[in-house]
Design a protein around this motif. Structure first.
Motif, PDB file in Angstrom:
ATOM      1  N   ASP A  50     -20.984  14.062  20.870  1.00  0.00           N
ATOM      2  CA  ASP A  50     -22.406  14.374  20.847  1.00  0.00           C
ATOM      3  C   ASP A  50     -22.800  15.161  19.595  1.00  0.00           C
ATOM      4  OD1 ASP A  50     -21.119  16.676  21.555  1.00  0.00           O
ATOM      5  OD2 ASP A  50     -22.265  17.038  23.376  1.00  0.00           O
ATOM      6  N   GLY A  51     -21.969  16.039  19.110  1.00  0.00           N
ATOM      7  CA  GLY A  51     -22.226  16.760  17.867  1.00  0.00           C
ATOM      8  C   GLY A  51     -23.329  17.793  17.955  1.00  0.00           C
ATOM      9  N   GLU A  52     -23.747  18.154  19.143  1.00  0.00           N
ATOM     10  CA  GLU A  52     -24.819  19.128  19.278  1.00  0.00           C
ATOM     11  C   GLU A  52     -24.304  20.563  19.212  1.00  0.00           C
ATOM     12  OE1 GLU A  52     -26.762  18.176  22.902  1.00  0.00           O
ATOM     13  OE2 GLU A  52     -27.411  16.211  22.198  1.00  0.00           O
ATOM     14  N   ALA A  53     -23.175  20.820  19.807  1.00  0.00           N
ATOM     15  CA  ALA A  53     -22.631  22.177  19.849  1.00  0.00           C
ATOM     16  C   ALA A  53     -21.621  22.357  18.724  1.00  0.00           C
ATOM     17  CB  ALA A  53     -21.965  22.430  21.194  1.00  0.00           C
ATOM     18  N   PRO A  54     -21.647  23.510  18.052  1.00  0.00           N
ATOM     19  CA  PRO A  54     -20.664  23.747  16.991  1.00  0.00           C
ATOM     20  C   PRO A  54     -19.280  23.993  17.584  1.00  0.00           C
ATOM     21  CG  PRO A  54     -22.004  25.692  17.325  1.00  0.00           C
ATOM     22  CD  PRO A  54     -22.585  24.613  18.187  1.00  0.00           C
ATOM     23  N   PRO A  55     -18.212  23.651  16.839  1.00  0.00           N
ATOM     24  CA  PRO A  55     -16.862  23.863  17.371  1.00  0.00           C
ATOM     25  C   PRO A  55     -16.400  25.316  17.311  1.00  0.00           C
ATOM     26  CG  PRO A  55     -16.762  22.871  15.221  1.00  0.00           C
ATOM     27  CD  PRO A  55     -18.205  22.935  15.581  1.00  0.00           C
ATOM     28  N   VAL A  56     -17.149  26.163  16.610  1.00  0.00           N
ATOM     29  CA  VAL A  56     -16.772  27.572  16.476  1.00  0.00           C
ATOM     30  C   VAL A  56     -17.921  28.423  16.987  1.00  0.00           C
ATOM     31  CG1 VAL A  56     -16.092  29.379  14.862  1.00  0.00           C
ATOM     32  CG2 VAL A  56     -15.333  27.046  14.485  1.00  0.00           C
ATOM     33  N   LEU A  57     -17.611  29.431  17.738  1.00  0.00           N
ATOM     34  CA  LEU A  57     -18.626  30.320  18.281  1.00  0.00           C
ATOM     35  C   LEU A  57     -19.152  31.230  17.173  1.00  0.00           C
ATOM     36  CD1 LEU A  57     -20.014  30.975  20.924  1.00  0.00           C
ATOM     37  CD2 LEU A  57     -18.282  32.688  21.347  1.00  0.00           C
ATOM     38  N   ALA A  58     -20.455  31.252  17.002  1.00  0.00           N
ATOM     39  CA  ALA A  58     -21.096  32.090  15.981  1.00  0.00           C
ATOM     40  C   ALA A  58     -22.185  32.921  16.653  1.00  0.00           C
ATOM     41  CB  ALA A  58     -21.674  31.222  14.872  1.00  0.00           C
ATOM     42  N   ASP A  59     -22.831  33.755  15.863  1.00  0.00           N
ATOM     43  CA  ASP A  59     -23.900  34.592  16.395  1.00  0.00           C
ATOM     44  C   ASP A  59     -25.073  33.731  16.846  1.00  0.00           C
ATOM     45  OD1 ASP A  59     -22.454  36.850  15.849  1.00  0.00           O
ATOM     46  OD2 ASP A  59     -23.353  37.148  13.866  1.00  0.00           O
ATOM     47  N   GLY A  60     -25.537  33.961  18.046  1.00  0.00           N
ATOM     48  CA  GLY A  60     -26.693  33.261  18.575  1.00  0.00           C
ATOM     49  C   GLY A  60     -26.386  31.918  19.209  1.00  0.00           C
ATOM     50  N   THR A  62     -25.011  29.753  22.214  1.00  0.00           N
ATOM     51  CA  THR A  62     -24.703  29.960  23.634  1.00  0.00           C
ATOM     52  C   THR A  62     -23.625  29.020  24.152  1.00  0.00           C
ATOM     53  OG1 THR A  62     -26.493  28.475  24.239  1.00  0.00           O
ATOM     54  CG2 THR A  62     -27.024  30.821  24.106  1.00  0.00           C
ATOM     55  N   ASN A  63     -23.539  27.814  23.579  1.00  0.00           N
ATOM     56  CA  ASN A  63     -22.483  26.885  23.999  1.00  0.00           C
ATOM     57  C   ASN A  63     -21.709  26.422  22.780  1.00  0.00           C
ATOM     58  OD1 ASN A  63     -24.440  25.329  22.838  1.00  0.00           O
ATOM     59  ND2 ASN A  63     -24.382  23.715  24.357  1.00  0.00           N
TER      60      ASN A  63
END
Length: 113
Positions: A50-60, A62-63
């Motif tokens: 889907d490419g909607e969520a980034p693979p790395v958690l960053a500031d702001g 949520t998923n």
């Protein structure tokens, strides 16, 4: 996108099985390489495209996407590269010793010794 990837994966598996069933060692090695590439694409597709969520958690954010499929594929690529290099050296050495890369002739020469 998943439908296109399914056709690509199916084509890679089809070509790999065809090459693995041939009598030439080089074709068998290429077939195993194609089979591993098909498996890599299958794992990547099952992980989601889907490419909607980034693979790395960053500031702001949520998923986030699951980074496990990418890590597994990266490890599998390195392993398949090493195995393919080993198979190529083994096939080259067998060709030097026996003078052929045909599996039927190799089996005949080894059974005659």
């Amino acid at each position: 996108m998943e439908v296109v990837m399914a056709f690509v994966i199916g084509f890679l598996f089809m070509a790999a099985v065809y090459l693995i069933l041939s009598k030439s060692i080089l074709r068998i090695i290429i077939g195993t390489s194609l089979l591993s590439h098909g498996a890599h694409l299958l794992i990547l597709t099952m992980g989601g495209l889907d490419g909607e969520a980034p693979p790395v958690l960053a500031d702001g954010v949520t998923n986030m996407a699951d980074p496990l499929p990418q890590a597994l594929i990266l490890t599998a690529i390195v392993i398949s590269f090493g195995v393919t290099a080993f198979f190529l050296v083994l096939a080259y050495r067998a060709y030097q010793e026996l003078g052929t890369d045909n599996m039927d002739e190799i089996r005949g020469k080894l059974s005659d010794d």
